[in-house]
Write an enzyme that holds these catalytic residues in place. Sequence first.
Site, PDB file in Angstrom:
ATOM      1  N   GLN A  92      40.113  45.665  50.938  1.00  0.00           N
ATOM      2  CA  GLN A  92      41.481  45.709  50.438  1.00  0.00           C
ATOM      3  C   GLN A  92      42.186  44.365  50.661  1.00  0.00           C
ATOM      4  O   GLN A  92      43.300  44.172  50.190  1.00  0.00           O
ATOM      5  CB  GLN A  92      42.261  46.818  51.156  1.00  0.00           C
ATOM      6  N   ILE A  94      42.959  40.295  50.518  1.00  0.00           N
ATOM      7  CA  ILE A  94      42.923  39.285  49.466  1.00  0.00           C
ATOM      8  C   ILE A  94      42.455  37.928  49.998  1.00  0.00           C
ATOM      9  O   ILE A  94      42.417  36.957  49.251  1.00  0.00           O
ATOM     10  CB  ILE A  94      44.302  39.147  48.787  1.00  0.00           C
ATOM     11  N   HIS A 110      41.941  44.409  45.690  1.00  0.00           N
ATOM     12  CA  HIS A 110      43.311  43.994  45.411  1.00  0.00           C
ATOM     13  C   HIS A 110      43.416  42.522  45.021  1.00  0.00           C
ATOM     14  O   HIS A 110      44.500  41.943  45.088  1.00  0.00           O
ATOM     15  CB  HIS A 110      44.204  44.291  46.625  1.00  0.00           C
ATOM     16  N   THR A 177      41.660  49.836  58.621  1.00  0.00           N
ATOM     17  CA  THR A 177      42.555  50.335  57.581  1.00  0.00           C
ATOM     18  C   THR A 177      43.116  51.684  57.990  1.00  0.00           C
ATOM     19  O   THR A 177      42.426  52.484  58.647  1.00  0.00           O
ATOM     20  CB  THR A 177      41.844  50.461  56.221  1.00  0.00           C
ATOM     21  N   ALA A 219      38.292  45.759  65.603  1.00  0.00           N
ATOM     22  CA  ALA A 219      37.129  45.412  64.781  1.00  0.00           C
ATOM     23  C   ALA A 219      36.244  44.384  65.462  1.00  0.00           C
ATOM     24  O   ALA A 219      35.012  44.486  65.433  1.00  0.00           O
ATOM     25  CB  ALA A 219      37.602  44.881  63.424  1.00  0.00           C
TER      26      ALA A 219
END
Length: 245
Positions: A92, A94, A110, A177, A219
């Site tokens: 998601q 960019i 996106h 996310t 993460a």
Amino acid sequence: MGEPARPHLVVLSGSGISAESGIQTFRASDGLWADHPIEEVATPEAWRRDPERVLHFYNLRRDQVRRARPNAAHKALAALEKQGFRVSIITQNIDDLHERAGSRDVLHLHGEILKARSTVDRRMQYRLPRGGIALGDICDKGSQLRPDVVWFGESVPHFGDACEIVAEADLLLVVGTSLAVMPAASLLDYAPLDTPCLLVDPEAESLAPPGVTRLAQPAGKGVPQLVRHWKRERRLWVPETVLES
């Protein structure tokens, strides 16, 4: 006989993985988004109303992305691919941090901030190795360039491609996310029924929907741990030792 199929990990990454590289999310209380309401910089209406402001905002974000560096999670996923696993990343985000880490199969749902595109033909895209976009910068058809990103209220052109990738997963890994942004959050519904799904996020316990295994870690810590297990065993699975650590 052909070669055995390589284990296929499909990763759905969100803003949390990039935040660990210093790229703040639009939901954060600080950073670039804090002083720029979404409706004023990230919608088609904002573009029609004040394109110069929108371009300035994305030029700032572009500079931030260029300064950022891939973190341990990005690098671990790239390393897994080099070990012979098939790793497909649907992001998601960019930014280009997955690519800079070495991942080769990355689908940007996106869009990509380091590209510009025509306002009359979305197929006309231009890389931005340096600098930004200004009013008066035009495509080969003579129309103003805009950031190659999907704004709120616009369709997600690569969603169908993402669904096809998820349908081929041996394991689905969701990283960073909230699973709150549609239609990306619905991608989990396209995974085969017997495909395990694992969510890595500090808030995983509260974010994960039913049936999704939770790993409540950042993460940069959780993904490398998982990758070490998968590389050692040469298979994709949900290791209990990691979940208990």
